[in-house]
Design an enzyme around this catalytic site. Structure first.
Site, short mmCIF file in Angstrom:
data_model
loop_
_atom_site.label_atom_id
_atom_site.label_comp_id
_atom_site.label_asym_id
_atom_site.label_seq_id
_atom_site.Cartn_x
_atom_site.Cartn_y
_atom_site.Cartn_z
N ASP A 135 0.86 -1.18 0.00
CA ASP A 135 0.00 0.00 0.00
C ASP A 135 0.90 1.23 0.00
O ASP A 135 1.34 1.67 1.05
CB ASP A 135 -0.91 -0.02 1.24
CG ASP A 135 -1.93 1.11 1.20
OD1 ASP A 135 -1.75 2.06 0.41
OD2 ASP A 135 -2.90 1.04 1.98
N ARG A 143 0.34 4.30 -0.47
CA ARG A 143 -0.27 5.62 -0.28
C ARG A 143 0.38 6.41 0.85
O ARG A 143 0.70 5.86 1.89
CB ARG A 143 -1.76 5.47 0.04
CG ARG A 143 -2.60 5.11 -1.14
CD ARG A 143 -4.02 4.85 -0.74
NE ARG A 143 -4.14 3.70 0.13
CZ ARG A 143 -5.30 3.24 0.62
NH1 ARG A 143 -6.42 3.86 0.33
NH2 ARG A 143 -5.33 2.18 1.39
#
Ligand SMILES: [Zn+2]
Length: 217
Positions: free
Chosen positions: A138, A140
């Site tokens: 992930d 982000r």
């Protein structure tokens, strides 16, 4: 703690500020869309601020990453569309704020997300598919979310999320998370495996039925 936050507040980059605010008729409640200048990742993130948000001491905030397939086309492969609907309802009721981040496909982009879906159809889970495509689980960052809140003059929030990483990153970047509220649970036969992976691999706090079955795997 409060001194730490006031120091960080003073350290907020004054170059990062709102660009325009536009009332958006037709969106539930009275919604104002904000664009920004000089956000560090240079993406076109949007804040949607509802009702009397400026008068709310610690507004309800939802950080939502763009998901074209779920948000717009209502795909049941993920729970993004339903989570977005829920956050619009809650933000409209509570004068909250939605930060709509242009981090499609958990930050890997739309085409790569479709590649990952292809791998998932072959039996890989959502995170393993990213690994096969040479992306982190992930990637982000939520620094942009902190910058947007700072530009709106918000430094304390009640965060609507199941993802502890969002709270952690906001705190690192100077936003105090006074409460973390769980979202609703939107299980479909198509997204069950996806939700289980979120719980087991990235510690999402999602209470789905038959949770014992998940921990035994
Ligand atoms: Zn999605």
């Amino acid at each position: 703690m409060s001194q730490l936050y006031s120091e960080l507040k003073m350290g907020v980059n004054p170059e990062i500020r709102t660009r325009v605010s536009i009332p958006m008729q037709g969106v539930k409640g009275s919604a104002e869309f904000f664009s920004f200048r000089n956000i560090s990742d240079n993406l076109e993130h949007i804040a949607i601020c509802f009702g009397a948000w400026e008068k709310t001491r610690t507004p309800l905030v939802r950080i939502h990453s763009e998901c074209l397939t779920g948000d717009v086309f209502r795909s049941s492969k993920c729970d993004c569309g339903q989570q977005l609907n829920e956050s619009i309802e809650m933000a409209a009721e509570q004068s909250g704020i939605i930060l709509y981040l242009r981090q499609e496909g958990r930050g890997i982009g739309l085409y790569n997300k479709l590649d990952a879906y292809k791998l998932q159809a072959q039996g890989h889970d959502t995170y393993d598919a990213n690994a096969i495509l040479n992306f982190p689980r992930d990637p982000r960052s939520y620094q942009c979310a902190s910058e947007m809140l700072g530009a709106l003059g918000i430094f304390k929030v009640r965060l609507l999320t199941n993802n502890p990483e969002k709270s952690r990153q906001l705190e690192i970047h100077g936003i105090e998370v006074v409460e973390q509220k769980s979202t609703g649970v939107f299980v479909t036969p198509q997204n069950l495996a996806y939700l289980k992976s979120k719980i087991l691999k990235t510690n999402h706090k999602i209470k789905i039925e038959r949770s014992k079955e998940m921990t035994s795997k």
